[in-house]
Structure formats: structure tokens, C-alpha cells
Scaffold this active site. Structure first.
Site, short mmCIF file in Angstrom:
data_model
loop_
_atom_site.label_atom_id
_atom_site.label_comp_id
_atom_site.label_asym_id
_atom_site.label_seq_id
_atom_site.Cartn_x
_atom_site.Cartn_y
_atom_site.Cartn_z
N GLU A 1 24.60 15.27 100.17
CA GLU A 1 24.92 14.26 101.05
C GLU A 1 25.61 14.60 102.48
O GLU A 1 25.45 14.16 103.61
CB GLU A 1 25.91 13.23 100.39
CG GLU A 1 26.05 11.94 101.19
CD GLU A 1 27.22 11.87 102.15
OE1 GLU A 1 27.24 10.99 102.89
OE2 GLU A 1 28.03 12.77 102.28
N ASP B 1 28.56 17.52 96.51
CA ASP B 1 28.54 18.46 97.46
C ASP B 1 29.93 18.24 98.36
O ASP B 1 30.16 17.32 98.63
CB ASP B 1 27.34 18.77 98.39
CG ASP B 1 26.97 17.38 99.04
OD1 ASP B 1 27.01 16.52 98.52
OD2 ASP B 1 26.49 17.34 100.18
#
Length: 380
Positions: A135, A78
Site C-alpha cells: 500500500e 508494509d
């Protein structure tokens, strides 16, 4: 010097960058990585965890059995939103002047591509890749869910590297062996609303909140420890929400962010703030959210192994550091010794994030050397 790798890290990085994956990430970006890992002998377990508002989040646990200790590489697919002002589309990667541009180039799709390419180059050894899509977001259903999945399957690494962009001025100049903890604290002070001309009929919460913050601002938490800088408290928001100039408000609020070292704990810091608030404003509401406790992997076999590989491949002696923000290493440190090492962090989260093609290939060579050294060790 140009180094050739069986799996080209630049090509894989471009493919990952082209798959838009603003946090929380799912779908195509994981398809790209799964295809690459499956082709070099990994069994891939993909699963989705959580529901709104912090999910759903996709995670990937890839495992390749071999000899030697179990080595894990952890990372995230991400990315943060790109923002405006890019020279080219943030999710249409371009190579210009020896640099690969795209959101996530250094944080941290480039490192993931380098690790996959290193695994293709070094087929021996027991290796897992622990990749999350959460994250950069709340980190609720990401690496913590991966750890649960590993426990269910009996997968337990003995050494771990997180591929965060730790290098500062040149590739290899810094390894993170720990990180400070992080806690956010919200303070809500109730008052009694009324006309400013009749203060005896009111209770001004701003005065009480200012007193609370003044005492907190005077706190010196510590002077640092052997491997950590001093802990610090920062006021990150003040809110009253009072549109009228002649009204004493009913409530005043503040938010704190504390980054703390291994001399403190998140829960103890929340309790300390709550005690101060209660003395100045009985009935004040204090809520805390600990994002992670401080952790340290003391200098030892893992940091020595990684530093040795960097020195041999790059000719650079890395500094061991605990600076910077939090990372998923805070969760993984509970499983096994963990350090962080990756690309140069100068452009992470910035407009026109980019990685040097030479650094991608060099990082692949370092990761490959680490894999060789781990595989040559006897299992623990």
C-alpha cells in the site's frame, strides 16, 4: 478503563512491529499474522504477485464463515522506511509512558492487531481480512491482486472497513467516507540546443514550459462539491539539467500532481494538460499516471453503523470526512460500500511513530462492537 481481550492487541501489535516490513513487504510479518488468524478460526490464503520493479508483493486473504452479512477488514502490513533519528530501533518495539513505539504502530499494524483481537472476541459472523504488502509503494500488485483473487474464489464482501489511521485529535473523531483522486503528469518539452549568443539558431524549451505552467497555474478546477474540498494542481518538479551558463538546453521537463474530487476524472485532467502543452509547445510529450479516481460512500447504513459503534464505546460523535491522501479504499469501493476508520494519525510516517496502549485496546472494543452489529443483521 482497562478492557481485557481474548487475543491481546498490544502483544500482537508488538510482534507485527518487530517484523521489519518496508514496502513491498513479504515473509515474517505475514507469518505472525497468519498464526494469529489461524488460531481464531480463519482459513488463510497467502500468495505472491508481481515481479520487479513493483514486486514481488505478498498478500493475505483470510476468511471465517459465519452468520449475517459478509464483513471485510482491509489493511496493509508494509511500512515506509523508518529514516534516521529514532529514540529506539524502529523495528524493536518498545513501550514507554503508555505508548508503543515502532514503525507501523499507527499506519497500520496497530489497527490490524486490533481487528484480529476483535475477531477473537466476537466469534460469530462472516468475516474476511484483506491484507496487502504493497500500500505504501506503487500499489500495483497489492489490493488489486487481492480483488482478483477474491473474484476467482467467489469471495464477495457486503461491507468493508479499511483500518487507516483516520482519527485526528482523539480516537474516533473522524471516519473517512471517501477520498480524492490522484494523478501525476509528466511534461517534456523539446527544444533545439545552441549558444545563448545565437538564439535565432535555437529553440528555448524553458520559455515554452514556463508558458504551459503559467496557464495551468491559472486554472481553477472547481470550488469543491458536497463532500469534497476543491481540486488542486501542484507543480512538484522542474528539471532542465543544464550545467552550462551559455547554452540553451535541448529539453525542459516538469511534473504535476493533481488531487481531485468527484467533479473531475484522472484521464480528463491528463487530456486537458496535454491540450495546453500542445498549444504552447507543439510536439511536447505528456504522460499521466492515475493512481486512483475519487470515490464516495454516501452517508448511509455503513457509516451509521460504524458511527453508532464509536459513539456507544467511546462516547465520541465522529465527523464524516473525505480529506487526506489516497488509500486502498479506492480499489475496494468498487466491490461494496467502504469506509475508513482507525487510530490517531499524528505520528504516521514520522520519527518515533507510536500508538497509545489505551487506544489499541479501545479500537479493539470498537471493532468488536462493529462486528456484533454486522452479525446481527440479516444477510443481504
Amino acid at each position: 478503563m482497562t478492557v481485557s481481550h481474548p487475543l491481546d492487541p498490544v502483544t500482537l501489535a508488538r510482534d507485527l512491529l518487530a517484523a521489519e516490513s518496508v514496502t513491498p513487504a513479504r515473509g515474517r510479518v505475514f507469518d505472525v499474522l497468519e498464526a494469529a488468524l489461524g488460531a481464531i478460526g480463519f482459513s488463510v490464503d497467502r500468495f505472491v504477485s508481481g515481479v520487479a520493479p513493483d514486486g514481488p508483493v505478498e498478500n493475505l486473504l483470510a476468511l471465517r464463515e459465519g452468520s449475517g452479512p459478509h464483513f471485510a477488514f482491509a489493511g496493509h502490513l508494509d511500512v515506509v522506511p523508518p529514516g534516521d533519528g529514532w529514540t529506539s530501533d524502529a523495528f524493536a518495539p518498545e513501550v514507554r509512558g503508555g505508548m508503543l513505539y515502532g514503525r507501523g504502530a499507527v499506519d497500520m499494524k496497530g489497527a490490524i492487531a486490533a481487528c484480529a483481537a476483535a475477531c477473537a472476541e466476537v466469534p460469530g459472523g462472516t468475516v474476511s481480512m484483506l491484507i496487502t504488502g504493497d500500500e505504501e509503494g506503487p500499489a500495483v500488485h497489492g489490493t488489486r491482486a487481492l480483488i482478483e483473487r477474491m473474484e476467482q474464489r467467489g469471495v464477495k464482501p457486503q461491507l468493508c472497513i479499511v483500518g487507516e489511521p483516520t482519527s485526528a485529535a482523539r480516537l474516533g473523531d473522524m471516519i473517512k467516507i471517501g477520498r480524492r483522486g490522484s494523478v501525476n503528469i509528466w511534461i517534456d518539452v523539446p527544444g533545439r540546443q545552441g549558444h545563448v549568443a545565437y538564439p535565432h539558431l535555437t529553440d528555448n524549451p524553458i520559455r515554452r514550459l514556463v508558458a504551459i505552467l503559467a496557464e495551468i497555474d491559472a486554472i481553477l478546477l472547481d470550488a469543491g462539491s458536497d463532500w469534497f474540498q476543491p481540486s488542486n494542481i501542484e507543480v512538484t518538479d522542474l528539471t532542465v539539467g543544464n550545467p552550462a551558463h551559455n547554452v540553451i538546453p535541448a529539453k525542459a521537463s516538469a511534473r504535476l500532481s493533481i488531487r481531485f474530487n468527484d467533479l473531475q476524472s484522472g484521464d480528463a485532467l491528463v487530456a486537458r494538460v496535454a491540450e495546453i502543452a500542445e498549444r504552447h509547445a507543439p510536439g511536447a510529450i505528456v504522460a499521466g499516471k492515475v493512481s486512483g479516481e475519487a470515490f464516495l460512500t454516501p452517508p448511509g447504513p455503513l457509516s451509521t453503523l460504524v458511527a453508532g459503534a464509536i459513539e456507544d464505546v467511546l462516547g465520541v460523535t465522529p465527523e464524516l470526512s473525505t480529506t487526506g491522501g489516497t488509500s486502498d479504499a479506492r480499489f475496494l469501493s468498487k466491490l461494496c460500500p467502504v469506509v475508513e476508520f482507525g487510530l490517531i494519525n499524528a505520528t504516521m510516517h514520522k520519527i518515533d511513530e507510536a500508538v497509545a496502549l489505551e487506544d489499541l485496546r479501545a479500537l479493539t472494543s470498537v471493532y468488536a462492537e462493529i462486528l456484533r452489529r454486522v452479525a446481527s443483521q440479516p444477510p443481504a
